[in-house]
Design a protein around this motif. Structure first.
Motif, PDB file in Angstrom:
ATOM      1  N   GLU A  11      46.438  48.415  51.501  1.00 36.09           N
ATOM      2  CA  GLU A  11      46.752  49.745  51.997  1.00 36.09           C
ATOM      3  C   GLU A  11      45.564  50.444  52.656  1.00 36.09           C
ATOM      4  N   ARG A  12      44.415  49.907  52.529  1.00 36.13           N
ATOM      5  CA  ARG A  12      43.226  50.532  53.105  1.00 36.13           C
ATOM      6  C   ARG A  12      43.246  50.445  54.625  1.00 36.13           C
ATOM      7  N   ASP A  13      42.584  51.428  55.213  1.00 35.10           N
ATOM      8  CA  ASP A  13      42.415  51.396  56.661  1.00 35.10           C
ATOM      9  C   ASP A  13      41.421  50.315  57.028  1.00 35.10           C
ATOM     10  N   THR A  14      41.616  49.770  58.166  1.00 34.86           N
ATOM     11  CA  THR A  14      40.642  48.816  58.685  1.00 34.86           C
ATOM     12  C   THR A  14      39.797  49.520  59.736  1.00 34.86           C
ATOM     13  N   ALA A  15      38.751  48.932  60.144  1.00 34.37           N
ATOM     14  CA  ALA A  15      37.876  49.515  61.167  1.00 34.37           C
ATOM     15  C   ALA A  15      38.604  49.671  62.492  1.00 34.37           C
ATOM     16  N   ASP A  16      39.568  48.811  62.737  1.00 34.24           N
ATOM     17  CA  ASP A  16      40.327  48.893  63.983  1.00 34.24           C
ATOM     18  C   ASP A  16      41.164  50.167  64.052  1.00 34.24           C
ATOM     19  N   ASP A  17      41.558  50.692  62.895  1.00 31.35           N
ATOM     20  CA  ASP A  17      42.341  51.920  62.881  1.00 31.35           C
ATOM     21  C   ASP A  17      41.537  53.122  63.386  1.00 31.35           C
TER      22      ASP A  17
END
Length: 103
Positions: A11-17
């Protein structure tokens, strides 16, 4: 239900987000300063034009007042002696001479 470490990672955001697309990039300070300079130059030019238009309209109004003052004597109604000489039906007056036209 307990949160498992596997669920948290999914569920964590990735750097691409958080990346900004190049076409949607944020303006730099230099670009913003350039835009501000353009806006100021445009505003100053508009202010100068408005002042010129205002001065021209005041001058036009003054010229119209002068023209009206000069035209006023010309539009005065004819005096009684003038009117009687132009109207042959007035008792005691003689008809005014009319210019003759040659063929």
């Amino acid at each position: 239900m307990e949160a498992s470490p596997a669920n948290d990672a999914a569920e964590r955001d990735t750097a691409d987000d958080w990346r900004i697309e190049p076409q949607r990039s944020i303006a730099t300070v230099a670009e913003l300063e350039g835009r501000i300079d353009v806006a100021l130059a445009t505003a100053r030019g508009a202010e100068e034009a408005a002042l010129e238009i205002g001065a021209a309209s005041l001058e036009a109004a003054e010229q119209a007042r002068r023209a009206a003052a000069l035209a006023e004597p010309c539009s005065a109604p004819p005096t009684s002696s003038y009117a009687s000489s132009r109207n042959p039906s007035t008792p005691g007056s003689t008809p005014a001479a009319t210019p003759s036209r040659s063929p």
